[in-house]
Design an enzyme around this catalytic site. Structure first.
Site, PDB file in Angstrom:
ATOM      1  N   GLY A   1      66.848 101.027  15.286  1.00 46.32           N
ATOM      2  CA  GLY A   1      66.614 101.456  13.903  1.00 46.32           C
ATOM      3  C   GLY A   1      67.798 101.154  13.002  1.00 46.32           C
ATOM      4  O   GLY A   1      67.961 101.763  11.948  1.00 46.32           O
ATOM      5  N   LEU A   2      68.653 100.202  13.409  1.00 45.48           N
ATOM      6  CA  LEU A   2      69.843  99.873  12.618  1.00 45.48           C
ATOM      7  C   LEU A   2      69.712  98.479  11.992  1.00 45.48           C
ATOM      8  O   LEU A   2      70.688  97.878  11.578  1.00 45.48           O
ATOM      9  CB  LEU A   2      71.095  99.940  13.507  1.00 45.48           C
ATOM     10  CG  LEU A   2      71.314 101.293  14.188  1.00 45.48           C
ATOM     11  CD1 LEU A   2      72.537 101.237  15.119  1.00 45.48           C
ATOM     12  CD2 LEU A   2      71.500 102.404  13.158  1.00 45.48           C
TER      13      LEU A   2
ATOM     14  N   ASP B   1      66.335  96.985   4.061  1.00 44.87           N
ATOM     15  CA  ASP B   1      67.206  96.496   5.132  1.00 44.87           C
ATOM     16  C   ASP B   1      67.945  95.214   4.744  1.00 44.87           C
ATOM     17  O   ASP B   1      69.161  95.097   4.917  1.00 44.87           O
ATOM     18  CB  ASP B   1      66.388  96.242   6.403  1.00 44.87           C
ATOM     19  CG  ASP B   1      65.608  97.468   6.838  1.00 44.87           C
ATOM     20  OD1 ASP B   1      65.920  98.569   6.356  1.00 44.87           O
ATOM     21  OD2 ASP B   1      64.679  97.313   7.651  1.00 44.87           O
TER      22      ASP B   1
HETATM   23  C1  GLA Z   1      62.231 100.302   8.263  1.00 42.11           C
HETATM   24  C2  GLA Z   1      61.855  99.248   7.240  1.00 42.11           C
HETATM   25  C3  GLA Z   1      62.440  99.565   5.874  1.00 42.11           C
HETATM   26  C4  GLA Z   1      62.119 101.001   5.470  1.00 42.11           C
HETATM   27  C5  GLA Z   1      62.434 101.977   6.593  1.00 42.11           C
HETATM   28  C6  GLA Z   1      61.994 103.381   6.279  1.00 42.11           C
HETATM   29  O1  GLA Z   1      63.602 100.270   8.493  1.00 42.11           O
HETATM   30  O2  GLA Z   1      62.320  97.987   7.658  1.00 42.11           O
HETATM   31  O3  GLA Z   1      61.978  98.654   4.921  1.00 42.11           O
HETATM   32  O4  GLA Z   1      60.780 101.115   5.070  1.00 42.11           O
HETATM   33  O5  GLA Z   1      61.822 101.578   7.806  1.00 42.11           O
HETATM   34  O6  GLA Z   1      62.724 103.898   5.235  1.00 42.11           O
END
Ligand code: GLA
Length: 394
Positions: free
Chosen positions: A126-127, A182
């Protein structure tokens, strides 16, 4: 990197580039509804060494890999690659080449490239390891195109343009329907600052953020719970928000004020949809509140309740947490964290905890013990601080 490139391809690379992963301080699941986000680029990055290659085939090798070592190199025709041609890690590379070609038209860049990639950003945590890879490739390939044609259309590409190229790869080549956060965080990060990004106007401001100055630390707890954005749940959340936006006849959910929320929600047919919208509306409000506190240079401990409320909303209203995330957050809070919340899309991945520096070890230990007690594999716990966005290394 340069050495490994030379060993592999028999010559020096034209250059080396890097792009960082990110954590999001607050503003989760708002970036595909025109909302507000507040991420930071972290000091863990993806690295690309690259140069022109003979022939017409672009070759990509990696130095990272699991227990079995790096995966075999992949090669493709840069001039002809289209979505669907490649899957897996190489799609994040080929997809950027494709998206850049789409953006620039037929570019007279080098017909073929050699690339070698390494990354410190843990995959599936999640990074934004994927955004880091895309952005590193985007800056590298753009630089090589500019080398061949300094006055051509690549000359004027801005960091925002490259972030949008990287996002196009993710959405239309890899097929993950993610938002703006991101890639913009990876391209536009600044040391000592958060990126306060408006995902409707695509305008931003860098807001100073220096936990260490206040005796604090921002910890990442990588829960190592499996996590996959291409899986359906993320897309379902997005579709529900889009449906609610249409039903309510608003331009974007961020146009709904918290004061009007009760009346607005009453117009939605399903309880589930009401909760999803309530999360987005209150989350935008929390981002504004965090930015107001930061601008007022208040003690960063004042952020704690807002971080906690964000997690609780993502757990109860948006339903994107899993037990690993909730256990990590609860353990961190019980051990004295100022605030703790999920970061990123959820369904696995990481938690962030803002902690007093002298409580950092106690918080990490408490999370490890809680995981052991639940029979979960041990988490990885490490501090992060805001770092620079993508750029050339050498
Ligand atoms: C993932 C997606 C982002 C965003 C987050 C939740 O990281 O790539 O675009 O939607 O989830 O905030």
């Amino acid at each position: 990197m340069a050495l490994a490139y030379r060993e592999r391809y028999g010559e020096d690379p034209a250059g080396c580039w890097r792009a960082p992963g990110r954590v999001n301080l607050i503003g989760e699941h708002t970036d595909y509804t025109g909302g507000l986000v507040l991420p930071l680029a972290i000091d863990h990055a993806c690295y690309v060494a690259a140069g022109p290659a003979p022939g017409t085939r672009t070759t990509v090798g990696t130095l990272w890999g699991g227990d079995d070592g790096p995966p075999p190199p992949v090669s493709f025709e840069a001039g002809h690659i289209v979505p669907g041609d490649l899957t897996g890690w190489a799609a994040y590379v080929a997809g950027v080449v494709w998206a850049l070609r789409e953006r620039l038209g037929d570019v007279p860049g080098p017909p073929a490239l050699n690339l070698l990639i390494d990354s410190e950003v843990p995959v599936g945590a999640g990074l934004s390891s994927s955004a880091a890879l895309e952005c590193a490739v985007a800056v590298a390939v753009t630089a090589l195109v500019r080398d061949v044609d300094p006055e051509g259309p690549a000359r004027d590409l801005t960091p925002l343009d490259l972030a949008l190229v990287a996002k196009r790869c993710e959405n239309d080549f890899v097929g993950a329907p993610t938002g703006y956060m991101d890639q913009l965080a990876s391209m536009l990060g600044r040391p000592g600052h958060l990126l306060y990004l408006d995902t409707r106007s695509l305008t931003w401001e860098h807001v100073p953020f220096d936990p260490a100055a206040g005796g604090l630390q921002l910890l990442v707890i990588d829960t190592r719970a499996p996590h996959a954005l291409v899986d359906g749940e993320y897309a379902v959340r997005r579709a529900t928000c889009e449906q609610a936006t249409r039903m309510l006849g608003v331009g974007a959910l961020r146009d709904i004020g918290v004061a009007d929320l009760v009346g607005v929600l009453a117009r939605l047919p399903q309880e589930m949809m009401r909760r999803r919208v309530r999360h987005v509306v209150t989350e935008n409000e929390r981002v504004r509140a965090v930015v107001a506190l930061l601008r007022a240079q208040r003690d960063l401990r004042a952020l704690g309740p807002l971080l906690n409320a964000s997690h609780d909303s993502l757990r109860d209203d948006f339903e994107v947490t899993v037990p690993h995330l909730d256990v990590a957050v609860d353990a961190a809070r019980s051990a004295g964290a100022v605030g703790a919340r999920i970061t990123g899309g959820g369904f696995g991945g990481s938690v962030i905890a803002l902690v007093d520096a002298d409580r950092s070890e106690a918080v990490a230990t408490a999370v490890r013990e809680a995981f052991a007690g639940r029979g979960f594999a041990p988490p990885a716990v490490f501090p992060v601080s805001p770092g620079a966005g993508a750029g050339r290394l050498s």
